[in-house]
Write an enzyme that holds these catalytic residues in place. Structure first.
Site, PDB file in Angstrom:
ATOM      1  N   LYS A 132     -24.712  42.168 -20.788  1.00  0.00           N
ATOM      2  CA  LYS A 132     -24.285  40.883 -20.204  1.00  0.00           C
ATOM      3  C   LYS A 132     -25.107  39.745 -20.791  1.00  0.00           C
ATOM      4  O   LYS A 132     -26.228  39.942 -21.290  1.00  0.00           O
ATOM      5  CB  LYS A 132     -24.406  40.887 -18.673  1.00  0.00           C
ATOM      6  CG  LYS A 132     -25.819  41.113 -18.098  1.00  0.00           C
ATOM      7  CD  LYS A 132     -26.673  39.872 -17.929  1.00  0.00           C
ATOM      8  CE  LYS A 132     -28.034  40.209 -17.307  1.00  0.00           C
ATOM      9  NZ  LYS A 132     -29.112  39.310 -17.605  1.00  0.00           N
ATOM     10  N   ASP A 179     -28.574  44.287 -11.472  1.00  0.00           N
ATOM     11  CA  ASP A 179     -27.480  43.947 -12.394  1.00  0.00           C
ATOM     12  C   ASP A 179     -26.433  45.052 -12.517  1.00  0.00           C
ATOM     13  O   ASP A 179     -25.438  44.884 -13.225  1.00  0.00           O
ATOM     14  CB  ASP A 179     -28.035  43.661 -13.803  1.00  0.00           C
ATOM     15  CG  ASP A 179     -28.765  42.321 -13.876  1.00  0.00           C
ATOM     16  OD1 ASP A 179     -28.468  41.442 -13.038  1.00  0.00           O
ATOM     17  OD2 ASP A 179     -29.617  42.166 -14.763  1.00  0.00           O
ATOM     18  N   ALA A 189     -34.843  42.372 -22.888  1.00  0.00           N
ATOM     19  CA  ALA A 189     -34.119  41.360 -23.648  1.00  0.00           C
ATOM     20  C   ALA A 189     -33.375  40.373 -22.768  1.00  0.00           C
ATOM     21  O   ALA A 189     -32.964  39.315 -23.228  1.00  0.00           O
ATOM     22  CB  ALA A 189     -33.127  42.067 -24.576  1.00  0.00           C
ATOM     23  N   ALA A 212     -29.572  43.221 -19.723  1.00  0.00           N
ATOM     24  CA  ALA A 212     -29.261  44.246 -18.709  1.00  0.00           C
ATOM     25  C   ALA A 212     -28.963  45.622 -19.295  1.00  0.00           C
ATOM     26  O   ALA A 212     -28.119  46.355 -18.772  1.00  0.00           O
ATOM     27  CB  ALA A 212     -28.106  43.786 -17.821  1.00  0.00           C
ATOM     28  N   PRO A 233     -30.537  45.643 -27.127  1.00  0.00           N
ATOM     29  CA  PRO A 233     -31.982  45.430 -27.204  1.00  0.00           C
ATOM     30  C   PRO A 233     -32.642  45.552 -25.830  1.00  0.00           C
ATOM     31  O   PRO A 233     -32.011  45.277 -24.808  1.00  0.00           O
ATOM     32  CB  PRO A 233     -32.116  44.018 -27.775  1.00  0.00           C
ATOM     33  CG  PRO A 233     -30.776  43.391 -27.659  1.00  0.00           C
ATOM     34  CD  PRO A 233     -29.770  44.483 -27.590  1.00  0.00           C
ATOM     35  N   GLY A 254     -30.616  48.472 -19.287  1.00  0.00           N
ATOM     36  CA  GLY A 254     -30.845  49.571 -18.339  1.00  0.00           C
ATOM     37  C   GLY A 254     -29.766  49.604 -17.265  1.00  0.00           C
ATOM     38  O   GLY A 254     -29.263  50.681 -16.897  1.00  0.00           O
ATOM     39  N   SER A 255     -29.374  48.442 -16.783  1.00  0.00           N
ATOM     40  CA  SER A 255     -28.328  48.373 -15.750  1.00  0.00           C
ATOM     41  C   SER A 255     -26.985  48.797 -16.316  1.00  0.00           C
ATOM     42  O   SER A 255     -26.185  49.442 -15.629  1.00  0.00           O
ATOM     43  CB  SER A 255     -28.220  46.940 -15.207  1.00  0.00           C
ATOM     44  OG  SER A 255     -29.425  46.565 -14.589  1.00  0.00           O
ATOM     45  N   ALA A 256     -26.717  48.433 -17.565  1.00  0.00           N
ATOM     46  CA  ALA A 256     -25.456  48.818 -18.210  1.00  0.00           C
ATOM     47  C   ALA A 256     -25.357  50.342 -18.289  1.00  0.00           C
ATOM     48  O   ALA A 256     -24.297  50.929 -18.021  1.00  0.00           O
ATOM     49  CB  ALA A 256     -25.380  48.208 -19.606  1.00  0.00           C
TER      50      ALA A 256
HETATM   51  P1  ATP Z   1     -32.369  42.561 -17.446  1.00  0.00           P
HETATM   52  O1  ATP Z   1     -31.439  41.661 -18.160  1.00  0.00           O
HETATM   53  O2  ATP Z   1     -31.662  43.344 -16.352  1.00  0.00           O
HETATM   54  O3  ATP Z   1     -33.648  41.921 -17.006  1.00  0.00           O
HETATM   55  P2  ATP Z   1     -33.779  43.713 -19.637  1.00  0.00           P
HETATM   56  O4  ATP Z   1     -33.012  43.648 -20.918  1.00  0.00           O
HETATM   57  O5  ATP Z   1     -34.828  42.686 -19.439  1.00  0.00           O
HETATM   58  O6  ATP Z   1     -32.750  43.726 -18.468  1.00  0.00           O
HETATM   59  P3  ATP Z   1     -34.031  46.529 -19.946  1.00  0.00           P
HETATM   60  O7  ATP Z   1     -34.215  46.635 -21.399  1.00  0.00           O
HETATM   61  O8  ATP Z   1     -32.702  46.853 -19.397  1.00  0.00           O
HETATM   62  O9  ATP Z   1     -34.487  45.075 -19.471  1.00  0.00           O
HETATM   63  O10 ATP Z   1     -35.094  47.439 -19.193  1.00  0.00           O
HETATM   64  C1  ATP Z   1     -36.421  47.058 -18.951  1.00  0.00           C
HETATM   65  C2  ATP Z   1     -37.294  48.284 -18.820  1.00  0.00           C
HETATM   66  O11 ATP Z   1     -36.688  49.277 -17.990  1.00  0.00           O
HETATM   67  C3  ATP Z   1     -37.510  48.990 -20.149  1.00  0.00           C
HETATM   68  O12 ATP Z   1     -38.606  48.461 -20.829  1.00  0.00           O
HETATM   69  C4  ATP Z   1     -37.723  50.447 -19.744  1.00  0.00           C
HETATM   70  O13 ATP Z   1     -39.088  50.718 -19.517  1.00  0.00           O
HETATM   71  C5  ATP Z   1     -37.009  50.599 -18.415  1.00  0.00           C
HETATM   72  N1  ATP Z   1     -35.751  51.398 -18.495  1.00  0.00           N
HETATM   73  C6  ATP Z   1     -35.398  52.372 -17.645  1.00  0.00           C
HETATM   74  N2  ATP Z   1     -34.195  52.874 -17.976  1.00  0.00           N
HETATM   75  C7  ATP Z   1     -33.767  52.227 -19.060  1.00  0.00           C
HETATM   76  C8  ATP Z   1     -32.583  52.319 -19.866  1.00  0.00           C
HETATM   77  N3  ATP Z   1     -31.605  53.188 -19.609  1.00  0.00           N
HETATM   78  N4  ATP Z   1     -32.480  51.472 -20.915  1.00  0.00           N
HETATM   79  C9  ATP Z   1     -33.454  50.570 -21.177  1.00  0.00           C
HETATM   80  N5  ATP Z   1     -34.583  50.453 -20.459  1.00  0.00           N
HETATM   81  C10 ATP Z   1     -34.756  51.266 -19.396  1.00  0.00           C
END
Ligand code: ATP
Length: 289
Positions: free
Chosen positions: A10, A136, A97, A100, A94, A102-104
């Site tokens: 997202k 998310d 980043a 989302a 990425p 991890g949420s995806a």
């Molecule tokens: P958001 O936009 O929800 O803040 P983000 O891009 O900042 O997401 P993610 O990369 O989704 O953050 O995840 C952050 C942390 O969660 C990672 O550094 C990792 O330690 C942990 N994590 C747990 N499961 C996953 C997954 N399936 N994919 C990525 N990171 C994950």
């Protein structure tokens, strides 16, 4: 039996943080848009237990992973904890980043488990299970575009973008969500995003206005030099707008044509390793086979 599910990322077209609740969670409001930059999740039925393998990342494949948590939460919800599933997670989104990732993955596991087990749960129920895994996750299940509020789990679907080309790039800095909220709590004079204006511009397909209204309070509160530098480089390509997404550190630029987006991506690739071209999509996590 095996199912393969797409796990789209997202972008936050607008993002505001409204305050801290008594329980420590932040109230937010955001217009979110799903894009076709996806992880892929493959689920295979096994004799018992949840196992996980991750390709394309050095993340440890254990029970702390959102994909694992989603599978466990789903099986608990349908009272079938004895069910066995192996999850192959192919990472492309990425990390740390603001996209989302991890949420995806969690959303894709919920959608896939629903198909694999034949449980037939509604999208609303999958969102409800997903909210306990991550704020998310409901958006990643529903996809398209929505105004998210509360802690991010309350969604109102709005007309998604059906046009436009997006260049997303990650500077050489990662931001933890906790760090980003600390910066917000001590920041002054942050901008006020126009969420309603953004929804109107999206419904009208007015891309220049969408570009003008992109707004993210985390970008101002964090004021990361690497983000500012990357945004300046994107502006050389005259996008309709460019902003950081979520709590960073990915920034994205909106272009009206593939040609302009490709030119910008090619320029950024000379300096940055994580550069992606993506498009808005109208759905969310989806069973592919
Ligand atoms: P958001 O936009 O929800 O803040 P983000 O891009 O900042 O997401 P993610 O990369 O989704 O953050 O995840 C952050 C942390 O969660 C990672 O550094 C990792 O330690 C942990 N994590 C747990 N499961 C996953 C997954 N399936 N994919 C990525 N990171 C994950």
């Amino acid at each position: 039996m095996m199912v393969r599910v797409s796990a789209p990322a997202k972008l936050n077209l607008t993002l505001d943080v409204l305050g801290v609740r008594a329980d420590g969670y932040h109230e937010m409001k955001s217009v979110m848009q799903a894009v076709d930059l996806c992880d892929t999740v493959e689920l295979t039925e096994t004799a018992g237990g949840i196992t996980l393998a991750i390709m394309g990342s050095d993340l440890v494949p254990d029970e702390r992973n959102t994909a694992y948590k989603a599978a466990a939460a789903f099986l608990q919800y349908i009272h079938r904890e004895e069910y066995g599933v192996h999850i192959d997670l192919h990472k492309h989104i990425p990390m740390q980043a603001g996209m989302a990732g991890g949420s995806a993955d969690a959303a894709a596991v919920l959608v896939g488990m629903n198909a694999l087990t034949g449980a037939g749960l509604s999208t609303e129920t999958l969102c409800e299970i997903g909210a306990a895994v991550g704020a998310d996750v409901p958006f990643c299940v529903a996809g398209g575009a929505a105004v998210a509020s509360g802690i991010g789990t309350t969604l109102r679907a709005v007309a998604p973008l059906t046009d436009g080309w997006i260049v997303a790039a990650k500077p050489a800095v990662s931001v933890s969500t906790a760090e980003a909220y600390r910066a917000i709590d001590s920041a002054q004079g942050l901008p006020t995003p126009d969420h309603d204006g953004m929804c109107e511009a999206m419904a009208a397909g007015d891309l220049p206005r969408v570009g003008e209204l992109l707004c993210n309070v985390f970008e101002d509160a964090l004021a990361l030099p690497a983000v500012t530098a990357l945004l300046d480089e994107m502006r050389v390509c005259a996008p309709l707008g460019c902003r950081m997404t979520g709590s960073g550190s990915v920034v994205f630029a909106l272009f009206p044509s593939e040609e302009e987006a490709s030119r910008c991506a090619a320029m950024l690739q000379e300096k940055y390793t994580e550069v992606y071209i993506c498009r808005p999509i109208t759905g969310g996590a989806e069973v592919l086979i």
